[in-house]
Design an enzyme around this catalytic site. Structure first.
Site, PDB file in Angstrom:
ATOM      1  CD  GLU A  77       0.146 -22.976  27.223  1.00  0.00           C
ATOM      2  OE1 GLU A  77      -0.746 -23.829  27.048  1.00  0.00           O
ATOM      3  OE2 GLU A  77       0.937 -22.634  26.328  1.00  0.00           O
ATOM      4  NE  ARG A  78       4.756 -26.585  29.677  1.00  0.00           N
ATOM      5  CZ  ARG A  78       5.689 -27.046  28.866  1.00  0.00           C
ATOM      6  NH1 ARG A  78       6.966 -26.716  29.061  1.00  0.00           N
ATOM      7  NH2 ARG A  78       5.367 -27.835  27.851  1.00  0.00           N
ATOM      8  CB  SER A 107       3.576 -33.856  24.798  1.00  0.00           C
ATOM      9  OG  SER A 107       2.606 -33.779  25.822  1.00  0.00           O
ATOM     10  CG  MET A 151       0.389 -25.076  19.922  1.00  0.00           C
ATOM     11  SD  MET A 151       1.523 -24.945  21.335  1.00  0.00           S
ATOM     12  CE  MET A 151       0.397 -24.413  22.630  1.00  0.00           C
ATOM     13  CB  THR A 152      -3.419 -30.368  20.795  1.00  0.00           C
ATOM     14  OG1 THR A 152      -2.683 -29.891  21.917  1.00  0.00           O
ATOM     15  CG2 THR A 152      -3.655 -31.857  20.951  1.00  0.00           C
ATOM     16  CD  GLU A 153      -1.479 -31.261  13.734  1.00  0.00           C
ATOM     17  OE1 GLU A 153      -1.082 -30.204  13.218  1.00  0.00           O
ATOM     18  OE2 GLU A 153      -1.195 -32.396  13.280  1.00  0.00           O
ATOM     19  N   GLY A 187     -21.333 -38.585  51.177  1.00  0.00           N
ATOM     20  CA  GLY A 187     -22.238 -38.714  50.041  1.00  0.00           C
ATOM     21  C   GLY A 187     -22.598 -37.383  49.418  1.00  0.00           C
TER      22      GLY A 187
END
Length: 381
Positions: free
Chosen positions: A244-245, A132, A125-127, A342
């Site tokens: 999905e979420r 979003s 989906m993402t480009e 640490g």
């Protein structure tokens, strides 16, 4: 607490999966991180044992079981490490698009090999210029005779390097108003002309998860690979985002529980000023706060899983869970690292890996800012 959807069969399944992961995943996870990849051989072994695509019908190679089995798989894989998220994406995010919107021919062609691990799947989906805001995607698919010609780029694609099947969100109509009505879904297969992979992306965390850029340069895709109907892609995506979420929220919840578990063990063993640091009031208060938060989010999440299995519309509540569980996990990672002192900054301690793996969960599957926008909108604001 007792999960209302968990049965004795689910727990037997969990026991079997844990035994498998103890042998096939835990001993090799550090090497997978160094390699930047979960080997395909592991996917095959998952498939052989019935741990891939358990929800698909038996006629396509699955077991036809309920979503509770997916919850078990996602929980146990997250205990191994967050870099296994691509398996959950394959099982519970990508494959449901095919089972819901695919034709009978498509199901017979792809699902059996997805269940065996021979095929690995992804969704694109993402480009570079559209995250979003799905309506703003620019990858096009122009119909020419009996095929589509795809042009565009996708980025941040989970399973991008390994994927044999990629569901790609494209614009089949660039002129329609509003723009989201021009979005369709097509399945691009490995080896198709014009389909190439760009870089495997060098991420802060999730090092064994092969996230990549995908490039479509006059990529020729048969019209038979259209998923569902033209112009319905945006609606399909919106319908499947609830699950999905929910998967992301489940993973974040388990990550938080695991970080608390390992920190609890550390503070009881680690001594300062002649006594265990678990005896210091500040340590006790921090642990009390974190345990309370995960217990409360667990209770909410369990209810949502049950409601989701009953096919209730819980988009608002899932948006809440995705936001809250991922924010909890991100904060708990910081607190737990601090309690390790640490040593928490040393790669030999698992908390260091968890610390760098978890932040992205508040970004993918819709940013947490988007989750708040969805909640606000559904509250009538």
């Amino acid at each position: 607490m007792n999960d209302t959807y968990i049965t004795e069969e689910h727990e037997l399944f969990r026991k079997s999966l844990r035994k498998f992961l103890d042998k096939e995943a835990y001993p090799y996870y550090s090497q997978w991180e160094k390699d930047g990849m979960i080997p395909r051989a592991f996917w095959r072994k998952m498939g052989e044992q019935g741990f891939l695509c358990p929800n698909i019908n038996e006629e396509y190679g699955g077991s036809g079981v309920d979503f509770g089995y997916s919850v078990v798989i996602n929980e146990e894989l997250e205990r191994v490490g967050s870099g296994t998220i691509g398996i959950g994406l394959h099982n519970d995010i990508v494959i449901p698009y095919i089972t819901t919107y695919g034709t009978e021919e498509q199901k017979k062609r792809w699902l059996p090999k997805c269940a065996t691990g021979e095929f690995i799947s992804a969704i694109a989906m993402t480009e570079p210029g559209a995250g979003s805001d799905l309506a703003s995607i620019r990858t096009t698919a122009i119909k020419v005779d009996d095929h589509y010609v795809l042009n565009g780029e996708k980025t941040f694609i989970t399973n991008g390097m390994n994927a044999d099947l990629v569901i790609v969100a494209v614009k089949t109509d660039t002129k329609v108003t509003p723009p989201y009505r021009g979005i369709s879904l097509v399945i691009v297969e490995k080896g198709m002309k014009g389909f190439t992979r760009g870089r495997q992306l060098n991420k802060v965390g999730l090092h064994c998860q092969d996230t990549a850029e995908l490039i479509f340069d006059d990529c020729v895709v048969s019209s038979e690979n259209l998923l569902g109907e033209e112009g319905k892609g945006f609606y399909y995506l919106m319908e499947k985002l609830q699950q999905e979420r929910l998967i992301v929220a489940i993973a974040a919840q388990i990550a938080a529980e695991e970080m608390i578990r390992m920190t609890m063990a550390f503070i009881k063993e680690r001594k300062a000023f002649g006594k265990a640091i678990s005896s210091f009031q500040n340590t006790q208060f921090k642990m009390a706060e974190m345990v309370t938060d995960v217990e409360m989010s667990r209770a909410f999440l369990q209810k949502l899983i049950y409601d989701h299995m009953k096919q209730k519309d819980i988009v608002t509540q899932v948006s809440m869970a995705k936001w809250k569980c991922t924010e909890n996990a991100r904060r708990i990672a910081t607190e737990c690292m601090q309690l390790h002192g640490g040593y928490g900054y040393m790669e030999e301690y698992e908390i260091a890996r968890r610390y760098r793996d978890i932040p992205v969960a508040s970004i993918y599957a819709g940013t947490n800012e988007m989750m708040k926008s969805i909640i606000a909108k559904n509250l009538g604001l």
